[in-house]
Design a protein around this motif. Structure first.
Motif, PDB file in Angstrom:
ATOM      1  N   ILE A 164       0.824  -1.301   0.156  1.00 31.03           N
ATOM      2  CA  ILE A 164       0.098  -0.059  -0.259  1.00 31.03           C
ATOM      3  C   ILE A 164       0.912   1.199   0.045  1.00 31.03           C
ATOM      4  O   ILE A 164       0.592   2.183  -0.776  1.00 31.03           O
ATOM      5  N   ALA A 165       1.836   1.501   0.787  1.00 35.39           N
ATOM      6  CA  ALA A 165       2.825   2.330   0.999  1.00 35.39           C
ATOM      7  C   ALA A 165       3.319   2.606  -0.459  1.00 35.39           C
ATOM      8  O   ALA A 165       3.563   3.752  -0.971  1.00 35.39           O
ATOM      9  N   GLU A 166       4.067   1.783  -1.042  1.00 31.60           N
ATOM     10  CA  GLU A 166       4.734   1.698  -2.383  1.00 31.60           C
ATOM     11  C   GLU A 166       3.657   2.113  -3.443  1.00 31.60           C
ATOM     12  O   GLU A 166       4.078   2.889  -4.409  1.00 31.60           O
ATOM     13  N   CYS A 167       2.696   1.650  -3.518  1.00 34.11           N
ATOM     14  CA  CYS A 167       1.654   2.050  -4.601  1.00 34.11           C
ATOM     15  C   CYS A 167       1.120   3.531  -4.412  1.00 34.11           C
ATOM     16  O   CYS A 167       0.949   4.338  -5.451  1.00 34.11           O
ATOM     17  N   TRP A 192      -6.485   1.943  -5.167  1.00 36.15           N
ATOM     18  CA  TRP A 192      -7.996   1.988  -4.919  1.00 36.15           C
ATOM     19  C   TRP A 192      -8.422   0.553  -4.448  1.00 36.15           C
ATOM     20  O   TRP A 192      -8.029  -0.419  -4.850  1.00 36.15           O
ATOM     21  N   ILE A 193      -9.209   0.691  -3.292  1.00 30.79           N
ATOM     22  CA  ILE A 193      -9.800  -0.516  -2.819  1.00 30.79           C
ATOM     23  C   ILE A 193     -10.928  -0.913  -3.608  1.00 30.79           C
ATOM     24  O   ILE A 193     -12.045   0.275  -3.755  1.00 30.79           O
ATOM     25  N   VAL A 194     -11.369  -1.812  -4.401  1.00 26.59           N
ATOM     26  CA  VAL A 194     -12.720  -2.046  -4.966  1.00 26.59           C
ATOM     27  C   VAL A 194     -13.203  -3.360  -4.405  1.00 26.59           C
ATOM     28  O   VAL A 194     -12.725  -4.495  -4.880  1.00 26.59           O
ATOM     29  N   ALA A 210     -17.100   3.164   3.387  1.00 24.99           N
ATOM     30  CA  ALA A 210     -15.725   3.507   3.089  1.00 24.99           C
ATOM     31  C   ALA A 210     -15.121   4.348   4.513  1.00 24.99           C
ATOM     32  O   ALA A 210     -13.749   4.064   4.663  1.00 24.99           O
ATOM     33  N   LEU A 211     -15.709   5.284   5.009  1.00 24.28           N
ATOM     34  CA  LEU A 211     -15.201   5.740   6.132  1.00 24.28           C
ATOM     35  C   LEU A 211     -14.981   4.934   7.308  1.00 24.28           C
ATOM     36  O   LEU A 211     -13.861   5.218   7.763  1.00 24.28           O
ATOM     37  N   LEU A 212     -15.945   4.079   7.552  1.00 21.91           N
ATOM     38  CA  LEU A 212     -15.573   3.294   8.681  1.00 21.91           C
ATOM     39  C   LEU A 212     -14.278   2.406   8.465  1.00 21.91           C
ATOM     40  O   LEU A 212     -13.423   2.107   9.327  1.00 21.91           O
ATOM     41  N   LEU A 213     -14.286   1.797   7.005  1.00 20.21           N
ATOM     42  CA  LEU A 213     -13.188   1.030   6.752  1.00 20.21           C
ATOM     43  C   LEU A 213     -12.053   1.665   6.569  1.00 20.21           C
ATOM     44  O   LEU A 213     -11.060   0.938   7.322  1.00 20.21           O
ATOM     45  N   SER A 214     -11.796   2.898   6.016  1.00 18.81           N
ATOM     46  CA  SER A 214     -10.701   3.743   6.111  1.00 18.81           C
ATOM     47  C   SER A 214     -10.048   3.847   7.667  1.00 18.81           C
ATOM     48  O   SER A 214      -8.979   3.618   7.719  1.00 18.81           O
ATOM     49  N   ALA A 215     -10.807   4.189   8.818  1.00 23.78           N
ATOM     50  CA  ALA A 215     -10.438   4.280   9.865  1.00 23.78           C
ATOM     51  C   ALA A 215      -9.929   3.043  10.406  1.00 23.78           C
ATOM     52  O   ALA A 215      -8.880   2.999  11.212  1.00 23.78           O
ATOM     53  N   LEU A 220      -2.693   0.564   7.866  1.00 22.00           N
ATOM     54  CA  LEU A 220      -2.858   0.603   6.328  1.00 22.00           C
ATOM     55  C   LEU A 220      -3.381   2.067   6.016  1.00 22.00           C
ATOM     56  O   LEU A 220      -4.644   2.143   6.367  1.00 22.00           O
ATOM     57  N   ASP A 221      -2.803   2.786   5.407  1.00 23.84           N
ATOM     58  CA  ASP A 221      -3.286   4.071   5.078  1.00 23.84           C
ATOM     59  C   ASP A 221      -4.152   4.226   3.608  1.00 23.84           C
ATOM     60  O   ASP A 221      -3.324   4.337   2.674  1.00 23.84           O
ATOM     61  N   ILE A 222      -5.225   4.174   3.778  1.00 30.27           N
ATOM     62  CA  ILE A 222      -6.150   4.407   2.502  1.00 30.27           C
ATOM     63  C   ILE A 222      -7.294   5.209   2.706  1.00 30.27           C
ATOM     64  O   ILE A 222      -8.093   4.930   3.424  1.00 30.27           O
TER      65      ILE A 222
END
Length: 242
Positions: free
Chosen positions: A39-42, A47-49, A57-62, A69-71
């Motif tokens: 994830i860091a290198e990309c 994008w997560i699909v 998406a907000l809850l998953l990102s948190a 994992l920073d997305i």
């Protein structure tokens, strides 16, 4: 292209990297050992699909951030949320919704009436509370109103490779009762979420990383994207309805 682990060098030439979630980056809420580095290198190309239909998406990102994992949420597309947005665009705001509390709250924030006695549509997501007493009313409603199903996956793999029941398992039970049942789904293998993630980008300039040829691979072909098949050691592929 078949790989058993994530390696950013495999996607180095892609301007956008679309990636499945369960079985690729995480499993049972835990990241795989190679996920954070990938994830860091990309970076912003990733994008997560996902066919996920029990969170936003907000809850998953948190949640991902808490795992290192920073997305950001703006680069996360989930089948449950996408289904809600598509139904809203059709103006079907009286909705029978079988979903997790997070999706029910998201639906109400979008203006859906989820308690109306005469729904205009029904949406089935991954709902652990969906029980045998819900089958009849949902099938009766589906005779008069369009039925949406977030995704058709029968299961996704646990971290140890064991199957975890998915939304498609509920759909399979409904089809066993009513073989002629009709529904529509924005989840993979429908290419909709991939095309949304691509925007105006030429599909040839992107790549899709997924662990299930029956859903991820078919969606990639339909959207015109190269497909990187990630088949992790000792982790079976997710089942999907055909």
């Amino acid at each position: 292209m078949l790989r058993t682990a994530l390696d950013a060098s495999d996607v180095a030439q892609a301007r956008r990297v679309l990636c499945d979630l369960d079985g690729c980056l995480i499993s049972e809420g835990r990241p795989f050992a190679d996920s954070a580095e990938f994830i860091a290198e990309c970076g912003a190309r990733l994008w997560i699909v996902s066919n996920n239909s029990d969170t936003t998406a907000l809850l998953l990102s948190a949640k991902l951030a808490s795992l290192g994992l920073d997305i950001p949420a703006r680069r996360i597309l989930l089948a449950g949320e996408v289904a809600l947005l598509r139904i809203a665009r059709l103006g079907l705001m009286r909705l029978r919704l079988h979903a997790s509390p997070a999706l029910v709250e998201a639906a109400r924030d979008l203006g859906f009436d989820t308690a109306h006695p005469a729904p205009q549509a029904a949406l089935l997501c991954r709902d652990p509370a969906f029980g045998i007493n819900d089958f009849g009313p949902l099938l009766n409603l589906a005779s008069d109103a369009p039925l949406w199903v977030a995704n058709e996956d029968l299961s996704h793999p646990s971290h140890s490779g064991q199957p975890v029941a998915e939304t498609g398992a509920l759909l399979a039970a409904l089809r066993a009762i009513r073989p002629g049942l009709r529904w529509q789904s924005p989840g993979k293998p429908n290419p909709l979420m991939l095309t949304l993630a691509l925007g105006d980008l030429d599909p040839a300039q992107a790549i899709f990383v997924g662990d299930n040829p029956a859903t991820d691979g078919r969606a990639a072909r339909a959207a015109g994207l190269p497909f990187l098949h990630l088949q992790r050691a000792a982790t079976p592929q997710k089942d999907a309805m055909t």
